[in-house]
Design an enzyme around this catalytic site. Sequence first.
Site, PDB file in Angstrom:
ATOM      1  N   GLY A   1      -5.761   7.111  14.351  1.00 33.75           N
ATOM      2  CA  GLY A   1      -7.209   7.180  13.883  1.00 33.75           C
ATOM      3  C   GLY A   1      -7.665   8.408  13.509  1.00 33.75           C
ATOM      4  O   GLY A   1      -7.024   9.401  13.194  1.00 33.75           O
TER       5      GLY A   1
ATOM      6  N   ASP B   1      -1.152   3.551   6.108  1.00 32.67           N
ATOM      7  CA  ASP B   1       0.018   3.331   5.050  1.00 32.67           C
ATOM      8  C   ASP B   1       0.185   4.586   4.117  1.00 32.67           C
ATOM      9  O   ASP B   1       1.128   5.139   4.046  1.00 32.67           O
ATOM     10  CB  ASP B   1      -0.466   2.174   4.235  1.00 32.67           C
ATOM     11  CG  ASP B   1      -0.497   0.829   4.813  1.00 32.67           C
ATOM     12  OD1 ASP B   1       0.019   0.606   6.049  1.00 32.67           O
ATOM     13  OD2 ASP B   1      -1.602  -0.071   4.569  1.00 32.67           O
TER      14      ASP B   1
ATOM     15  N   GLU C   1      -0.774  -0.721  18.668  1.00 29.30           N
ATOM     16  CA  GLU C   1       0.673  -1.489  18.547  1.00 29.30           C
ATOM     17  C   GLU C   1       1.790  -0.827  19.666  1.00 29.30           C
ATOM     18  O   GLU C   1       2.587  -1.401  20.045  1.00 29.30           O
ATOM     19  CB  GLU C   1       1.121  -1.261  17.116  1.00 29.30           C
ATOM     20  CG  GLU C   1       0.404  -2.197  16.273  1.00 29.30           C
ATOM     21  CD  GLU C   1       0.408  -1.562  14.797  1.00 29.30           C
ATOM     22  OE1 GLU C   1      -0.121  -2.391  14.020  1.00 29.30           O
ATOM     23  OE2 GLU C   1       0.962  -0.677  14.496  1.00 29.30           O
TER      24      GLU C   1
ATOM     25  N   ASN D   1       0.894  -1.357  -0.011  1.00 22.56           N
ATOM     26  CA  ASN D   1      -0.179   0.152  -0.138  1.00 22.56           C
ATOM     27  C   ASN D   1       0.713   1.134  -0.003  1.00 22.56           C
ATOM     28  O   ASN D   1       0.650   2.283  -0.635  1.00 22.56           O
ATOM     29  CB  ASN D   1      -1.012  -0.017   1.293  1.00 22.56           C
ATOM     30  CG  ASN D   1      -2.269  -1.118   1.236  1.00 22.56           C
ATOM     31  OD1 ASN D   1      -2.456  -1.364  -0.004  1.00 22.56           O
ATOM     32  ND2 ASN D   1      -2.683  -1.379   2.200  1.00 22.56           N
TER      33      ASN D   1
ATOM     34  N   SER E   1       2.771  -7.124   8.836  1.00 20.90           N
ATOM     35  CA  SER E   1       2.880  -8.392   9.576  1.00 20.90           C
ATOM     36  C   SER E   1       3.919  -9.336   9.178  1.00 20.90           C
ATOM     37  O   SER E   1       4.314  -9.472   8.433  1.00 20.90           O
ATOM     38  CB  SER E   1       1.548  -9.411   9.687  1.00 20.90           C
ATOM     39  OG  SER E   1       1.312  -9.777   8.631  1.00 20.90           O
TER      40      SER E   1
END
Length: 313
Positions: free
Chosen positions: A222, A252, A187, A41, A137
């Site tokens: 976010g 991304d 995270e 992305n 990931s």
Amino acid sequence: MIVTVTLNPSLDRAVEVDELVRGEVIRATAAQVDPGGKGVNVSRALLANGVPNRAVVPCGGDEGAQLIHLLVQEGVDVLAVPIRGRTRSNMTLAEPDGTVTKVNEPGPSLSPEEFEAVIRQVLGVVSSADWVVACGSVPPGLPVQAFTELCKRVTAAGVRLAVDTSGPALRAAASAGAALVKPNREELAEAVGRPLTSLGDVIDAARQMREWGAGAVLASLGADGAVLVDDDGVVAGDSPVERPRSSVGAGDSLLAGFLAAGASGAEALAEGLAWGAAAVSLPGSTMPGPSDLLRQHVRIHPRPDQVRPLPTP
């Protein structure tokens, strides 16, 4: 040039529905299939905005062949690394209010030989790279020591390394001296081992990651925007989206815009926020181009209110 590395890429199928009701037959209102994975992305977002880049992508099976076909169709400069496993497929269900439900497959394992082939591809092009961006990931079963080795070999080659991942691999990237890490709030909280309930908590956690060895921390929050903590201090910002459609790829796009704008300071943060907000306004994992960017909506806070609470995730 920017080189992206996606160790666990995917085919991303996005389906829009009026309402997601568990146990019911639901008719889709729209659907699309895109190449996926965080590094993929980033490459697609950079390409959409005319920034030269190259994508290193391990791929296998029919899904892997389709992934490479879609990337080539878009014009992405791909270095494909064949693997024995099957490239994963992910499903995104998007509702009109912006709620997104994702189902991600774990993806294939990489053998030591396949992982070394990925590293060789990366090191083979770093001489012409300004950044290597390792995102997404870690494949199932890959030891964190192997990911650390990738980070160390890139930094040893004298190239700036940006990492967007999670879990032990995120801590390993910071300890290996990544020039930039880009965690989201969850995270970052996992990395430091405590909940982050305020903007100040996020800033303190980012400073802790810098103590571990990361050069700069770009934390995405976010709808609450993002925070940049680097040698120059702390700056925050946000960019409201009137009609959110999909959050897939927003982080991304944020990272891609930040890198494209020089990866330093408030101006780069503002550009990243414009890219990220544009991605949220588009369906599926569509990456924004220049006509999608609404830079006038970005708000930068050079002295962020650190006691401001963040909503419960």
